[in-house]
Design an enzyme around this catalytic site. Sequence first.
Site, mmCIF file in Angstrom:
data_model
loop_
_atom_site.group_PDB
_atom_site.id
_atom_site.type_symbol
_atom_site.label_atom_id
_atom_site.label_comp_id
_atom_site.label_asym_id
_atom_site.label_seq_id
_atom_site.Cartn_x
_atom_site.Cartn_y
_atom_site.Cartn_z
ATOM 1 N N GLY A 144 0.824 -1.197 0.000
ATOM 2 C CA GLY A 144 0.000 0.000 0.000
ATOM 3 C C GLY A 144 0.859 1.248 0.000
ATOM 4 O O GLY A 144 2.074 1.196 -0.227
ATOM 5 N N ALA A 147 2.710 0.917 3.653
ATOM 6 C CA ALA A 147 3.190 -0.351 4.204
ATOM 7 C C ALA A 147 3.193 -1.471 3.168
ATOM 8 O O ALA A 147 2.465 -1.434 2.172
ATOM 9 C CB ALA A 147 2.322 -0.765 5.389
ATOM 10 N N VAL A 149 2.997 -5.786 3.237
ATOM 11 C CA VAL A 149 2.675 -6.912 4.114
ATOM 12 C C VAL A 149 3.300 -8.188 3.553
ATOM 13 O O VAL A 149 3.161 -8.491 2.363
ATOM 14 C CB VAL A 149 1.149 -7.086 4.263
ATOM 15 C CG1 VAL A 149 0.842 -8.262 5.200
ATOM 16 C CG2 VAL A 149 0.522 -5.799 4.803
ATOM 17 N N ASP A 256 -13.514 1.481 9.189
ATOM 18 C CA ASP A 256 -13.091 1.052 7.851
ATOM 19 C C ASP A 256 -13.474 -0.400 7.610
ATOM 20 O O ASP A 256 -12.654 -1.209 7.162
ATOM 21 C CB ASP A 256 -11.590 1.256 7.666
ATOM 22 C CG ASP A 256 -11.173 1.190 6.190
ATOM 23 O OD1 ASP A 256 -12.054 1.367 5.326
ATOM 24 O OD2 ASP A 256 -9.985 0.976 5.917
#
Length: 461
Positions: A144, A147, A149, A256
């Site tokens: 993203g 970040a 993952v 969210d």
Amino acid sequence: MERMRKIKRQLSLTLGRGGAGGGERTLSDTINQEVTSHSDSEIVHEDVKMSSDGESDPASSSDDVQSPVRVRLRNKKISTEDINKRLSLPADIRLPDDYLEKFNLIGPALFEQPISRRLRRVSLSEIGFGKLETYIKLDKLGEGTYATVYKGRSKLTENLVALKEIRLEHEEGAPCTAIREVSLLKDLKHANIVTLHDIIHTQKSLTLVFEYLDKDLKQYLDDCGNMIHVHNVKLFLFQLLRGLSYCHRRKVLHRDLKPQNLLINERGELKLADFGLARAKSIPTKTYSNEVVTLWYRPPDILLGSTDYSTHIDMWGVGCIFYEMATGRPLFPGSTVEEELHFIFKLLGTPTEQSWPGISSNEEFVTYNYPQYRAERLSNHTPRLSSEGVELLSKFLQFEGKKRISAVESLNHRYFSNLGVRVMSLPDTTSIFSLPEIQLEKETTRPTATPDTGNPNTQMT
């Protein structure tokens, strides 16, 4: 008594210098100085008292008249279980080879004392927590703005983990979303909330180590041809509400909710993840940003500019996700705020002063000048849902936040009555699948979304 006061002062100084923040002291250094101060004695006095932060408390007047109790520690053998319990570690942790030996060599004299926060940090660091080398990166799972993952493996447990590596800009430091996620997740302990195992801070990155789950709800939908078994829809919704109810009891708003932020493992356990937009709602009410919640799952009051909201902001998203699980398609897939509201009003009816008091004075609503749609029957769009399911869905999809059903009320809705009574009273950290009567049904992999036949001879994806 003067000798005891000197020992307490020495212990307090020792623990004060042993914090992990300084980095230069090891567990051996921290404990050895304490052991040295007791080297000429075999006793631990009960009147050496420690407060919750590990610092010594002044002796009370009653301490002066108490006789010391001799506790012989030289023959005590400390086990892995003792250390796990003392440091609140998982049972499957694998301590470094020399750690237990070191603790038995230098630790007994301190082991009976209350542990301080500083000493606990030093101990965890020596085991391997907070260190990048403790984890092996395997595959990249996603990337993203802030970040990346990775799927990884812990050398301490040999279990799979998810490594969320957040890049740190030299001038800006850690993103506020990462700070929020850490500060909230470290206090949220629930079977339906993803567990934060470790935090690793270096000059270039902040890495959050989470438990690993096989897929998210979006992937699960894709894998079964966008047609989840109706029983599994109920189990997933129940777990979502269970985790959300826990958050809301603690005044935490997720803000969210969407299928990509709901993780599912092979057992069928669903867990809330990605608390980057979450907020702890304070009292009295504060004003929050309305730039929250992915567009498709954003409630109409927020779309129309409301910034004064509470836990009901999450309940609209629950309704959208419920519909998506039941039908295999998103409920309101708008590409702009105006289009999103248009989809909502076309299904639920264009609001009026009677259905939504005050709406006619909302400038944004007036500017859009929507056609006067009449509400459609939800049951016409959700043929796989029972009447109880449709009723619950309608309670989520209320224009006004205060009219939406809460998470805790939802759990007691008759839609879930066939799950039995025991699932309603499980401890927070216990999975619903600990009950033999709660089982995930096998899914059928289909290339297209077709009505579910409920065939028992199907293959789990």
